[in-house]
Design an enzyme around this catalytic site. Structure first.
Site, PDB file in Angstrom:
ATOM      1  N   ILE A   1       3.427  -3.878   2.879  1.00  0.00           N
ATOM      2  CA  ILE A   1       1.925  -3.420   2.932  1.00  0.00           C
ATOM      3  C   ILE A   1       1.132  -3.930   1.716  1.00  0.00           C
ATOM      4  CG2 ILE A   1       0.705  -1.245   2.530  1.00  0.00           C
ATOM      5  CD1 ILE A   1       1.821  -1.454   5.221  1.00  0.00           C
TER       6      ILE A   1
ATOM      7  N   LYS B   1       1.043  12.313   8.193  1.00  0.00           N
ATOM      8  CA  LYS B   1       1.687  11.103   8.118  1.00  0.00           C
ATOM      9  C   LYS B   1       3.198  11.609   7.793  1.00  0.00           C
ATOM     10  CE  LYS B   1       2.998   6.517   7.957  1.00  0.00           C
ATOM     11  NZ  LYS B   1       2.788   5.762   6.568  1.00  0.00           N
TER      12      LYS B   1
ATOM     13  N   GLU C   1      14.306   5.484   0.726  1.00  0.00           N
ATOM     14  CA  GLU C   1      13.411   6.336   0.027  1.00  0.00           C
ATOM     15  C   GLU C   1      13.567   7.884   0.632  1.00  0.00           C
ATOM     16  OE1 GLU C   1       8.802   6.134  -0.520  1.00  0.00           O
ATOM     17  OE2 GLU C   1       9.431   5.272   1.434  1.00  0.00           O
TER      18      GLU C   1
END
Length: 338
Positions: free
Chosen positions: A11, A206, A287
């Site tokens: 990203i 999200k 994560e």
């Protein structure tokens, strides 16, 4: 604009390349092979259509002080990596520097400028010592939700898979001049960056998929479509999402799409590996706390039961521990051999 991009992974590389190609003054704060590649060759962006663009006029350094004050700082590392970079981020701050956070999950700043009974409360699962809030003052922050998919093909080479949407929002919901300026900068670079009046609702939308699909995929080594088309796995994901929806509702968040539509959207993406599965396969620490642990923390704060999320969290934390022990064993074997 002088723009620092912390991290040049999928990203960060995508956003930084697009901004540089649009004429902004971009400096990547990176280390290792990415630093060497970008210094020597710039950053290469392989578009979804196959076209290759090279942003050659970019800076790359691991010295935050040398980069100096910026107009915009984009934090494009994963949530559990923000603490490592936050120690030096102050070198990038001028009087009006805006920090755009691009992490998945519940951010450390969630309750800052939130209002209500939880105003200013820290999210301990992502900022246990309060260091992030001290080093990155919330008044500098502009929230951002990342929807595009991209991958780091090799150092300095990014492949864009799909999507261009990066919604932005002030923490208090205002439509500020700086939010409009950052949005315009992103739009000029070909990124869709609407300024929203409730960035937290978009974060939850999200996160709704991330908190369920990520741990299930990491534990089962399965893609999105595999999970969605397996009745038992799909039902588990739906139950986790219902629990998260209950937590969000107690914090004043309403979802603008139905649960079924959210799952159908994931199914349409197809044979896509979640970021947590990619990390597990690569042997990296996944994560977890920003995506799952933080939701459990907010559930306890709001007295909301989350048995399915709790179970998935326990299993993926056990996986994380096993991976860390395996990495430690490899290091020990190498040291003995040496």
């Amino acid at each position: 604009m002088k723009i620092a991009v912390i991290g040049a992974g999928a990203i960060g590389g995508l956003v930084g390349a697009r901004l540089a190609l649009a004429g902004e003054e971009v400096t990547f704060l990176v280390r290792g092979a990415n630093l060497e590649a970008i210094r020597n060759r710039g950053i290469r962006l392989v578009e979804a259509c196959g076209q290759v663009q090279v942003a050659a006029r970019v800076g790359a350094t691991n010295d935050y002080a040398a980069a100096g004050p910026q107009d915009i700082v984009i934090v494009a590392v994963k949530a559990h990596q923000v603490a490592d970079v936050s120690e030096h981020i102050g070198h990038l701050f001028g009087p009006d520097t805006v920090v755009v956070t691009m992490q998945n999950g519940i951010p450390f700043w969630y309750f800052h400028r939130h209002g209500g009974e939880f105003e200013g409360r820290p999210v301990l699962s992502v900022d246990p010592a309060g260091e992030l809030a001290r080093r990155i003052p919330p008044e500098r922050i502009l929230g951002c939700v990342v929807y595009p998919a991209a991958e780091l093909v090799s150092p300095g080479v990014i492949r864009h898979i799909e999507g261009n949407r990066f919604p932005l929002g002030e923490l208090d919901g205002s439509t500020s001049a700086r939010a409009r300026a950052v949005g315009a900068c992103f739009e000029h670079a070909g990124l869709k960056a609407p300024v929203l009046d409730n960035i937290r609702a978009e974060i939850w939308l999200k996160l709704w998929g991330n908190l369920s699909f990520n741990p299930i995929s990491a534990l089962a080594h399965s893609t999105l479509v595999d999970i969605c088309q397996h009745p038992l796995a799909r039902n588990l994901a739906a139950n986790m999402m219902r629990e998260a929806q209950d937590v969000a509702a107690k914090l004043g968040i309403a979802f603008r799409v139905t649960l079924d539509r959210r799952i159908e959207g994931a199914e349409k993406i197809g044979k896509h590996k979640t970021s947590m599965l990619v990390d597990v396969e690569a042997g990296r620490g996944p994560e977890i706390d920003a995506l799952v642990g933080s939701v459990i923390e907010l559930a306890r704060m709001t007295d909301t039961p989350t048995p399915h999320i709790d179970s998935a969290y326990a299993l993926v934390k056990l996986l994380e521990q096993a991976m860390a022990q395996a990495r430690g064993g490899v290091r020990l074997q190498k040291a003995v051999a040496a």
